[in-house]
Design an enzyme around this catalytic site. Structure first.
Site, PDB file in Angstrom:
ATOM      1  N   LYS A  54     -19.479 -18.132   6.512  1.00 30.81           N
ATOM      2  CA  LYS A  54     -19.596 -17.261   5.439  1.00 30.81           C
ATOM      3  C   LYS A  54     -18.752 -17.895   3.963  1.00 30.81           C
ATOM      4  O   LYS A  54     -18.937 -17.416   3.069  1.00 30.81           O
ATOM      5  CB  LYS A  54     -19.800 -16.281   5.216  1.00 30.81           C
ATOM      6  CG  LYS A  54     -20.703 -15.571   6.996  1.00 30.81           C
ATOM      7  CD  LYS A  54     -20.181 -14.414   7.981  1.00 30.81           C
ATOM      8  CE  LYS A  54     -18.917 -14.618   8.532  1.00 30.81           C
ATOM      9  NZ  LYS A  54     -18.765 -15.390   9.396  1.00 30.81           N
ATOM     10  N   ASP A 187      -9.297 -10.459  14.602  1.00 28.79           N
ATOM     11  CA  ASP A 187     -10.611 -10.867  14.260  1.00 28.79           C
ATOM     12  C   ASP A 187     -10.921 -11.366  15.308  1.00 28.79           C
ATOM     13  O   ASP A 187     -11.765 -12.266  15.599  1.00 28.79           O
ATOM     14  CB  ASP A 187     -10.964 -11.477  12.597  1.00 28.79           C
ATOM     15  CG  ASP A 187     -12.870 -11.836  12.908  1.00 28.79           C
ATOM     16  OD1 ASP A 187     -13.994 -10.782  13.103  1.00 28.79           O
ATOM     17  OD2 ASP A 187     -13.415 -12.328  12.205  1.00 28.79           O
ATOM     18  N   ASP A 204      -8.568 -19.142  13.185  1.00 24.58           N
ATOM     19  CA  ASP A 204      -9.074 -18.334  12.176  1.00 24.58           C
ATOM     20  C   ASP A 204      -8.317 -17.050  12.149  1.00 24.58           C
ATOM     21  O   ASP A 204      -8.443 -15.960  12.239  1.00 24.58           O
ATOM     22  CB  ASP A 204     -10.480 -17.594  12.788  1.00 24.58           C
ATOM     23  CG  ASP A 204     -11.317 -17.729  11.770  1.00 24.58           C
ATOM     24  OD1 ASP A 204     -11.015 -17.354  10.081  1.00 24.58           O
ATOM     25  OD2 ASP A 204     -12.347 -16.817  11.957  1.00 24.58           O
TER      26      ASP A 204
HETATM   27  P1  ATP Z   1     -16.651 -19.176  10.727  1.00 24.56           P
HETATM   28  O1  ATP Z   1     -17.446 -17.369   9.648  1.00 24.56           O
HETATM   29  O2  ATP Z   1     -18.275 -19.744  11.224  1.00 24.56           O
HETATM   30  O3  ATP Z   1     -16.426 -18.692  12.363  1.00 24.56           O
HETATM   31  P2  ATP Z   1     -14.424 -19.095   9.300  1.00 24.56           P
HETATM   32  O4  ATP Z   1     -14.323 -18.972   8.545  1.00 24.56           O
HETATM   33  O5  ATP Z   1     -14.292 -18.013  10.323  1.00 24.56           O
HETATM   34  O6  ATP Z   1     -15.669 -19.787  10.385  1.00 24.56           O
HETATM   35  P3  ATP Z   1     -13.005 -20.593  11.745  1.00 24.56           P
HETATM   36  O7  ATP Z   1     -13.218 -19.926  12.443  1.00 24.56           O
HETATM   37  O8  ATP Z   1     -11.447 -20.787  11.089  1.00 24.56           O
HETATM   38  O9  ATP Z   1     -13.521 -20.062  10.321  1.00 24.56           O
HETATM   39  O10 ATP Z   1     -13.565 -21.966  12.099  1.00 24.56           O
HETATM   40  C1  ATP Z   1     -14.589 -22.009  12.012  1.00 24.56           C
HETATM   41  C2  ATP Z   1     -14.635 -22.964  12.929  1.00 24.56           C
HETATM   42  O11 ATP Z   1     -14.650 -24.547  12.790  1.00 24.56           O
HETATM   43  C3  ATP Z   1     -14.747 -22.237  13.753  1.00 24.56           C
HETATM   44  O12 ATP Z   1     -15.351 -21.706  15.112  1.00 24.56           O
HETATM   45  C4  ATP Z   1     -14.067 -23.878  15.331  1.00 24.56           C
HETATM   46  O13 ATP Z   1     -15.670 -24.694  15.607  1.00 24.56           O
HETATM   47  C5  ATP Z   1     -14.038 -24.924  14.386  1.00 24.56           C
HETATM   48  N1  ATP Z   1     -12.672 -24.988  13.625  1.00 24.56           N
HETATM   49  C6  ATP Z   1     -11.476 -24.068  13.347  1.00 24.56           C
HETATM   50  N2  ATP Z   1     -10.511 -24.601  13.827  1.00 24.56           N
HETATM   51  C7  ATP Z   1     -10.463 -25.755  14.166  1.00 24.56           C
HETATM   52  C8  ATP Z   1      -9.419 -26.821  14.614  1.00 24.56           C
HETATM   53  N3  ATP Z   1      -8.225 -26.842  14.051  1.00 24.56           N
HETATM   54  N4  ATP Z   1      -9.639 -27.905  15.155  1.00 24.56           N
HETATM   55  C9  ATP Z   1     -11.650 -28.157  15.791  1.00 24.56           C
HETATM   56  N5  ATP Z   1     -11.893 -27.204  15.458  1.00 24.56           N
HETATM   57  C10 ATP Z   1     -12.226 -26.246  14.260  1.00 24.56           C
HETATM   58 MN    MN Z   2     -13.930 -17.734  13.142  1.00 25.82          MN
END
Ligand code: ATP
Ligand code: MN
Length: 263
Positions: A54, A187, A204
């Protein structure tokens, strides 16, 4: 001489060559930021988004010397996200002097906050991506996975890998996060933990708060309940949340005592 020539040649490389996949959702300001980051970090290519949530999108990036990074781009989106940002940044002593003006500034604070939180985790030895760089609304961190293919989330791990050992490893990371990094995730769930080589990685952490935050205990309790619910659902013997909390050095105004006497 040779160096200067080489640099000129690199500048001549068309910017579009940086992007393996054309992503029309990248606005021009972010696009220019990505070009600057590429020069700074020696990035050869950005690949297609591996996730679009989002409020952020994640892209793998490959450097000229073969290192993979995860590039997280934060977006200015809804009023709800603005409210969430305010909720978490207000009350955090590290951001008390920050005068909030526009949503764009908020999003940049959000990116910096995640960078700082990752740095705290890294210093405390918590298993999480190492922060590499933050610029405007973009965070660059260590890539969890291999060759630009991300590791599975806890949610996606095959049943046989959801073991008591993995549960204990995650609880240990939460303990280190609270007792050594003085942070509460806020979270935490099967969607914000990646598993690579049987080892959990906490991801995250933009909304994570200092243990002094007024809602820290409440958030921590919810985080632990989420983890316990997930593992219980997969038949793993879990430790009661109040027992885990007993080992965590989080005694703020609301305090552990209140929790223990009511639990
Ligand atoms: P979402 O709403 O999709 O969860 P978000 O804003 O919560 O997005 P993150 O959870 O930080 O963002 O990252 C989204 C996705 O990207 C994670 O679920 C994971 O699959 C991937 N991701 C995040 N950080 C990494 C990383 N350091 N290396 C590889 N993949 C990652
Ligand atoms: Mn996330």
């Amino acid at each position: 001489m040779i160096d200067g020539k080489k640099r000129k040649e690199e500048k001549r490389i068309k910017d579009e060559d940086l992007f393996k996949v054309v992503d029309s959702t990248i606005d021009s300001r972010t696009y220019l930021s990505l070009i600057q980051i590429a020069r700074r970090l020696n990035i050869k290519e950005y690949y297609g988004a591996i996730s679009s949530g989002k409020e952020a999108k994640i892209y793998p990036a490959l450097t000229r010397d073969g290192k993979w990074y995860a590039v997280k781009i934060y977006y200015v989106s809804t009023a709800a996200s603005k409210r969430a940002l305010e909720k978490y940044t207000l009350g955090d002593p590290r951001f008390k002097d920050v005068k909030i003006k526009t949503t764009f500034q908020l999003i940049e604070i959000w990116a910096r906050k995640e960078y700082k939180n990752l740095a705290r985790l890294s210093e405390a030895g918590v298993s999480a991506p190492k922060p590499i760089y933050v610029f405007r609304n973009i965070l660059v961190m260590e890539f969890i996975g291999e060759e630009g293919v991300r590791a599975p989330l806890l949610k996606e791990v095959p049943e046989e890998a959801i073991t008591e050992e993995l549960y204990n490893a995650i609880i240990t990371e939460v303990e280190k996060m609270v007792n050594l990094a003085h942070l509460v995730h806020g979270d935490l769930s099967e969607y914000n933990i990646m598993v690579w080589d049987n080892r959990p990685y906490i991801i995250d952490v933009s909304q994570s708060v200092d243990i002094e935050h007024p809602n820290a205990l409440e958030l921590l309790q919810r985080d632990l309940e989420n983890i316990n619910r997930f593992f219980e659902g997969h038949g793993v013997n879990v430790e009661p949340v109040e027992d885990i909390l007993g080992r965590l050095e989080i005694s703020n105004v609301k305090g552990n005592d209140v929790y223990n006497s009511s639990g």
